[in-house]
Design a protein around this motif. Sequence first.
Motif, mmCIF file in Angstrom:
data_model
loop_
_atom_site.group_PDB
_atom_site.id
_atom_site.type_symbol
_atom_site.label_atom_id
_atom_site.label_comp_id
_atom_site.label_asym_id
_atom_site.label_seq_id
_atom_site.Cartn_x
_atom_site.Cartn_y
_atom_site.Cartn_z
ATOM 1 N N ASN A 109 33.492 48.550 57.586
ATOM 2 C CA ASN A 109 32.765 47.273 57.674
ATOM 3 C C ASN A 109 31.402 47.454 58.336
ATOM 4 N N TYR A 110 31.321 48.333 59.325
ATOM 5 C CA TYR A 110 30.033 48.651 59.965
ATOM 6 C C TYR A 110 29.087 49.284 58.932
ATOM 7 N N ILE A 111 29.605 50.236 58.164
ATOM 8 C CA ILE A 111 28.795 50.891 57.128
ATOM 9 C C ILE A 111 28.347 49.869 56.088
ATOM 10 N N LYS A 112 29.258 49.002 55.696
ATOM 11 C CA LYS A 112 28.947 47.942 54.729
ATOM 12 C C LYS A 112 27.797 47.072 55.221
ATOM 13 N N GLU A 113 27.840 46.689 56.486
ATOM 14 C CA GLU A 113 26.755 45.873 57.072
ATOM 15 C C GLU A 113 25.427 46.621 57.054
ATOM 16 N N ARG A 114 25.457 47.897 57.403
ATOM 17 C CA ARG A 114 24.229 48.715 57.410
ATOM 18 C C ARG A 114 23.636 48.874 56.014
ATOM 19 N N LEU A 115 24.494 48.855 55.003
ATOM 20 C CA LEU A 115 24.038 49.039 53.627
ATOM 21 C C LEU A 115 23.683 47.736 52.927
ATOM 22 N N SER A 116 23.949 46.595 53.589
ATOM 23 C CA SER A 116 23.686 45.314 52.928
ATOM 24 C C SER A 116 22.207 45.229 52.560
ATOM 25 N N GLY A 117 21.962 44.718 51.376
ATOM 26 C CA GLY A 117 20.596 44.672 50.861
ATOM 27 C C GLY A 117 20.314 45.819 49.905
ATOM 28 N N GLN A 118 20.992 46.960 50.114
ATOM 29 C CA GLN A 118 20.830 48.093 49.197
ATOM 30 C C GLN A 118 22.063 48.286 48.311
ATOM 31 N N PHE A 119 23.237 47.977 48.848
ATOM 32 C CA PHE A 119 24.487 48.170 48.123
ATOM 33 C C PHE A 119 25.373 46.937 48.253
ATOM 34 N N GLU A 120 26.015 46.601 47.162
ATOM 35 C CA GLU A 120 27.099 45.630 47.193
ATOM 36 C C GLU A 120 28.364 46.474 47.372
ATOM 37 N N CYS A 121 29.071 46.276 48.476
ATOM 38 C CA CYS A 121 30.213 47.133 48.819
ATOM 39 C C CYS A 121 31.529 46.382 48.661
ATOM 40 N N GLU A 122 32.471 47.049 48.044
ATOM 41 C CA GLU A 122 33.812 46.492 47.840
ATOM 42 C C GLU A 122 34.815 47.340 48.622
ATOM 43 N N LEU A 123 35.578 46.705 49.504
ATOM 44 C CA LEU A 123 36.599 47.381 50.315
ATOM 45 C C LEU A 123 37.961 47.234 49.658
ATOM 46 N N VAL A 124 38.666 48.372 49.461
ATOM 47 C CA VAL A 124 39.972 48.347 48.810
ATOM 48 C C VAL A 124 40.925 49.280 49.555
ATOM 49 N N ASP A 125 42.131 48.796 49.805
ATOM 50 C CA ASP A 125 43.171 49.605 50.442
ATOM 51 C C ASP A 125 43.638 50.672 49.453
ATOM 52 N N LEU A 126 43.496 51.910 49.827
ATOM 53 C CA LEU A 126 43.876 53.038 48.979
ATOM 54 C C LEU A 126 45.366 53.017 48.641
ATOM 55 N N HIS A 127 46.169 52.414 49.493
ATOM 56 C CA HIS A 127 47.618 52.367 49.296
ATOM 57 C C HIS A 127 48.017 51.414 48.168
ATOM 58 N N SER A 128 47.128 50.494 47.820
ATOM 59 C CA SER A 128 47.479 49.512 46.792
ATOM 60 C C SER A 128 46.431 49.409 45.686
ATOM 61 N N VAL A 129 45.534 50.377 45.609
ATOM 62 C CA VAL A 129 44.478 50.331 44.597
ATOM 63 C C VAL A 129 45.076 50.497 43.208
ATOM 64 N N GLY A 130 44.551 49.730 42.275
ATOM 65 C CA GLY A 130 44.969 49.873 40.882
ATOM 66 C C GLY A 130 44.060 50.880 40.194
ATOM 67 N N ASP A 131 43.886 50.709 38.895
ATOM 68 C CA ASP A 131 42.980 51.588 38.165
ATOM 69 C C ASP A 131 41.538 51.309 38.587
ATOM 70 N N ILE A 132 40.768 52.352 38.703
ATOM 71 C CA ILE A 132 39.381 52.236 39.153
ATOM 72 C C ILE A 132 38.454 52.432 37.961
ATOM 73 N N GLN A 133 37.500 51.554 37.841
ATOM 74 C CA GLN A 133 36.446 51.680 36.826
ATOM 75 C C GLN A 133 35.284 52.436 37.478
ATOM 76 N N TRP A 134 35.392 53.742 37.511
ATOM 77 C CA TRP A 134 34.451 54.595 38.237
ATOM 78 C C TRP A 134 33.002 54.348 37.832
#
Length: 175
Positions: free
Chosen positions: A20-45
């Motif tokens: 979340n800290y990294i996400k805040e630092r990147l705001s304005g340059q990146f739209e960041c999506e946080l996902v729990d690796l334990h429950s992630v579905g298929d990823i559209q890389w």
Amino acid sequence: MKKALFLYSSTDGQTVKILNYIKERLSGQFECELVDLHSVGDIQWESYDRVLIGASIRYGHFHKALYKFIDKYQTALKNHSVAFFCVNLTARNPEKRIPENSTYMQKFAMKSPWQPKLQTVFAGALRYPRYGVFDRFMIKLIMTMTKGETDTTKEIEYTDWQQVAIFTDEFQRFN
């Protein structure tokens, strides 16, 4: 705007706090999506410009879900801009924050078919009052053996936020 996927494997929440800290630092340059690796579905890389995986250590090991994820997505991990960080309490000592000096990162390098080009180690947080009886006992035992904090009334955040900021800048430039 560029997009970043943040995947995490966290036991007590410090890995998510770092993301979340990294996400805040990147705001304005990146739209960041946080996902729990334990429950992630298929990823559209192809939907993401960057991917960041953060994983915590518990009792000397990464969660099995991390390795299952790596096995499933080996090719995608090698073909995309994917960085990795580890969170653990031994990294409270600055020399253990260097991947080459981290036992956990060395084990990861031997066990994982994926070798991230950008990686680091962050110190976690010690939250004795929040642990159950078993975890409190075990973590106190480990901290005794590693000459760490053993006062079970304390909560200590060892994360070096300046180190996280520097890594964030590297991640932003990473290709």
